[in-house]
Write a protein that holds these residues in place. Sequence first.
Motif, mmCIF file in Angstrom:
data_model
loop_
_atom_site.group_PDB
_atom_site.id
_atom_site.type_symbol
_atom_site.label_atom_id
_atom_site.label_comp_id
_atom_site.label_asym_id
_atom_site.label_seq_id
_atom_site.Cartn_x
_atom_site.Cartn_y
_atom_site.Cartn_z
ATOM 1 N N GLU A 265 0.508 -1.343 -0.248
ATOM 2 C CA GLU A 265 -0.184 0.342 -0.216
ATOM 3 C C GLU A 265 1.007 1.289 -0.071
ATOM 4 O O GLU A 265 0.446 2.699 -0.677
ATOM 5 N N ILE A 277 -5.612 8.896 6.182
ATOM 6 C CA ILE A 277 -5.176 8.467 6.653
ATOM 7 C C ILE A 277 -5.679 7.921 7.697
ATOM 8 O O ILE A 277 -5.640 8.887 8.990
ATOM 9 N N THR A 281 -4.822 1.651 9.771
ATOM 10 C CA THR A 281 -4.022 2.125 8.068
ATOM 11 C C THR A 281 -2.573 2.686 9.130
ATOM 12 O O THR A 281 -2.008 1.854 8.395
ATOM 13 N N LYS A 284 -0.842 -0.336 10.158
ATOM 14 C CA LYS A 284 -0.794 -1.835 9.260
ATOM 15 C C LYS A 284 0.417 -2.049 8.183
ATOM 16 O O LYS A 284 1.219 -2.370 8.244
#
Length: 308
Positions: A265, A277, A281, A284
Motif C-alpha cells: 500500500e 490516513i 491504516t 498496518k
Amino acid sequence: MIDNKSKYTQLIKSEAKRLGFLSCGISKAGFLEAEAPRLEKWLNNNMNGQMQYMENHFDKRLDPTKLVEDSKSVVSLLLNYYPSENQSEKAFKISKYAYGTDYHFVIKDKLKSLLHFIQDEIGDIHGRAFVDSAPVLDKAWAAKSGLGWIGKHSNLLSQQVGSFYFIAELIIDLDLEYDSVTTDHCGTCTACIDACPTEAITEPYVVDGGKCISYFTIELRENIPTEFKGKMDDWMFGCDVCQDVCPWNRFSKSHSEPLFNPHPELLSMTKKDWEEITEDTFKKVFKNSPVKRTKFSGLKRNINFLKD
C-alpha cells in the motif's frame, strides 16, 4: 604462512558478506582525535537543535574503548537499503530507509550472528553490537575503516555504491588487520548544498541539524517552525534530497533484503490517501517500520503542515 590477524580478518569479512552486508572495514579502536574539535564546534553552534542527547557521553562518542572494555577493533559494516521501486510521485514522501522493517531489528540480528560466529571460530572474544543506538560516531568509523568518505552532505559516500545504506559496528577485544582511509571524491560538486530545500547544509561538510527536514519530521516534538512552510518539498518523514541529487548515487543498486521491502500500500498511496490516513491504516502499513517513531499523531502533524 598466514598470521592469525590476517586469517581472522578474512574470516570476519567473509562472514559479513555471507550475512548480506554490502561491505566490511576494520579500524583500530581508539580516540577519534580529528573528530573531537569538529563535534565540539557543532554542538557549541547548537546545530543539534533539540536533540539534547547529542551532548551526552562526549568522551564515549569519541573513544570506543570507553564503551567496550579492552576493545581493540571497530568492525564497520554497511547494509544496502536502496529500493527497487519508489513511492508514487503524487504522494507525500517518506525517506527510502523507512520503506520496510525497522533497520535496528534487521541489523542487530545480523550483528549478533556475526559476533557469535567470531566467538565460535576464534574463541573467547568479547564485544558489543551498535546500530545507531549508542554514542558511536558511525560515519567517522566507517570512513576510518576505508568504507568511503564523508561527503559535503555529511553522509558516508562510496564510489562503488553511493550512500543509500545503513552503518553499524561491532566493537571487539580482538586485534585485527586494519584498513586504510580512502580519499574524498566530492571535488567541486555542490549538488547537495544547492538542492537542500531548507538550506540546512550551511557549508561543505557541515549540516545544521536544527534546519534539516529529517529533524523536523522525526525528532522535533513541537510544531514545525512556520518559516519552513512551503520549503519541505512534500517530505512527511525524513528526507533524501541531498542523496537523490548526489552523482555518486547513480551507482546505487537495489537491495536484496526482503525485510526492507515496503508494504504494498505504501507505494500506491496518493496525497489524498495520506491526508485521509486512519490510525488503523498507519498501524498496518508501518507495522514494524521506523515511521512508528514519529507516531500517528506526528505523521498527521507533518502531513497537515505540508497541505495547509
